[in-house]
Design an enzyme around this catalytic site. Structure first.
Site, PDB file in Angstrom:
ATOM      1  N   ASN A  92      46.084  29.366  38.995  1.00 12.69           N
ATOM      2  CA  ASN A  92      45.209  28.371  39.596  1.00 12.69           C
ATOM      3  C   ASN A  92      45.086  27.175  38.656  1.00 12.69           C
ATOM      4  O   ASN A  92      44.944  27.353  37.446  1.00 12.69           O
ATOM      5  CB  ASN A  92      43.817  28.970  39.838  1.00 12.69           C
ATOM      6  CG  ASN A  92      43.871  30.137  40.808  1.00 12.69           C
ATOM      7  OD1 ASN A  92      44.551  30.078  41.825  1.00 12.69           O
ATOM      8  ND2 ASN A  92      43.172  31.216  40.483  1.00 12.69           N
ATOM      9  N   HIS A 105      46.567  30.292  32.531  1.00 14.28           N
ATOM     10  CA  HIS A 105      46.706  31.745  32.697  1.00 14.28           C
ATOM     11  C   HIS A 105      47.425  32.037  33.997  1.00 14.28           C
ATOM     12  O   HIS A 105      47.274  31.313  34.975  1.00 14.28           O
ATOM     13  CB  HIS A 105      45.347  32.454  32.672  1.00 14.28           C
ATOM     14  CG  HIS A 105      44.313  31.894  33.595  1.00 14.28           C
ATOM     15  ND1 HIS A 105      43.647  30.714  33.342  1.00 14.28           N
ATOM     16  CD2 HIS A 105      43.841  32.333  34.783  1.00 14.28           C
ATOM     17  CE1 HIS A 105      42.801  30.460  34.325  1.00 14.28           C
ATOM     18  NE2 HIS A 105      42.898  31.427  35.222  1.00 14.28           N
ATOM     19  N   HIS A 107      47.716  35.103  36.701  1.00 13.63           N
ATOM     20  CA  HIS A 107      47.206  36.398  37.160  1.00 13.63           C
ATOM     21  C   HIS A 107      48.400  37.226  37.635  1.00 13.63           C
ATOM     22  O   HIS A 107      49.176  36.754  38.477  1.00 13.63           O
ATOM     23  CB  HIS A 107      46.284  36.228  38.370  1.00 13.63           C
ATOM     24  CG  HIS A 107      45.049  35.422  38.142  1.00 13.63           C
ATOM     25  ND1 HIS A 107      43.799  35.992  38.071  1.00 13.63           N
ATOM     26  CD2 HIS A 107      44.856  34.087  38.006  1.00 13.63           C
ATOM     27  CE1 HIS A 107      42.888  35.039  37.907  1.00 13.63           C
ATOM     28  NE2 HIS A 107      43.498  33.876  37.870  1.00 13.63           N
TER      29      HIS A 107
HETATM   30  P1  AMP Z   1      40.708  31.378  37.460  1.00 10.44           P
HETATM   31  O1  AMP Z   1      39.750  31.225  38.617  1.00 10.44           O
HETATM   32  O2  AMP Z   1      42.148  31.373  37.889  1.00 10.44           O
HETATM   33  O3  AMP Z   1      40.398  30.392  36.367  1.00 10.44           O
HETATM   34  O4  AMP Z   1      40.484  32.834  36.914  1.00 10.44           O
HETATM   35  C1  AMP Z   1      39.702  33.154  35.799  1.00 10.44           C
HETATM   36  C2  AMP Z   1      39.707  34.663  35.689  1.00 10.44           C
HETATM   37  O5  AMP Z   1      39.202  35.012  34.430  1.00 10.44           O
HETATM   38  C3  AMP Z   1      38.831  35.377  36.738  1.00 10.44           C
HETATM   39  O6  AMP Z   1      39.638  36.268  37.502  1.00 10.44           O
HETATM   40  C4  AMP Z   1      37.808  36.124  35.885  1.00 10.44           C
HETATM   41  O7  AMP Z   1      37.461  37.388  36.403  1.00 10.44           O
HETATM   42  C5  AMP Z   1      38.523  36.228  34.550  1.00 10.44           C
HETATM   43  N1  AMP Z   1      37.666  36.372  33.372  1.00 10.44           N
HETATM   44  C6  AMP Z   1      36.580  35.624  33.055  1.00 10.44           C
HETATM   45  N2  AMP Z   1      36.072  36.027  31.882  1.00 10.44           N
HETATM   46  C7  AMP Z   1      36.854  37.050  31.451  1.00 10.44           C
HETATM   47  C8  AMP Z   1      36.864  37.892  30.301  1.00 10.44           C
HETATM   48  N3  AMP Z   1      35.925  37.769  29.334  1.00 10.44           N
HETATM   49  N4  AMP Z   1      37.809  38.842  30.186  1.00 10.44           N
HETATM   50  C9  AMP Z   1      38.756  38.978  31.147  1.00 10.44           C
HETATM   51  N5  AMP Z   1      38.822  38.216  32.253  1.00 10.44           N
HETATM   52  C10 AMP Z   1      37.879  37.263  32.411  1.00 10.44           C
END
Ligand code: AMP
Length: 123
Positions: A92, A105, A107
């Site tokens: 994203n 990142h 996913h």
């Molecule tokens: P995005 O919306 O693509 O920026 O996704 C961010 C992702 O980071 C989400 O799926 C969250 O659940 C994940 N996330 C946020 N904080 C953490 C954390 N401390 N450890 C692992 N995943 C996280």
């Protein structure tokens, strides 16, 4: 190009200030489990360098970082056992992409049929 905020949560993970469930660590990349998994396999793969999104990464990362990152993504799929049955890789970016964490990142989602990529949107 968006500027990098080193107070984002993945930067804190990289600095060891917040724990994570590491799946893979390489010279230039880190993969860890998403804290709110949306599928049986839900791993986030990030470059260790300070890049906001793919545009930033592709413009400024070294070839070694780019190669390492691509291979880390593939290696996570192999380690998590989703290569054969399939998976989805999502990155994203920005407001329309609903990027919550401003550090690049990908996913990796898998372990069950994931359905179509997007719900039909009203125009
Ligand atoms: P995005 O919306 O693509 O920026 O996704 C961010 C992702 O980071 C989400 O799926 C969250 O659940 C994940 N996330 C946020 N904080 C953490 C954390 N401390 N450890 C692992 N995943 C996280």
């Amino acid at each position: 190009m968006r500027s990098y905020d080193d107070q984002n949560i993945f930067a804190k993970i990289l600095r060891g200030q917040i724990p994570n469930q590491t799946v893979l660590e390489t010279d230039h990349s880190l993969a860890f489990r998403d804290i709110q998994p949306q599928a049986p396999v839900h791993v986030l793969v990030i470059p260790k360098g300070p890049y906001v999104d793919f545009a930033h990464f592709s413009a400024e990362a070294s070839e070694a970082e780019v190669i390492d990152y691509m291979r880390a993504i593939a290696e996570v799929c192999r380690l998590e056992g989703v290569e054969e049955d399939g998976f989805r890789a999502i990155s994203n970016a920005g407001q329309n992409g609903v990027q919550e964490v401003p550090h690049l990142h990908v996913h990796i989602l898998g372990g069950r049929p994931l359905g179509r990529m997007l719900q039909p949107a009203s125009a």
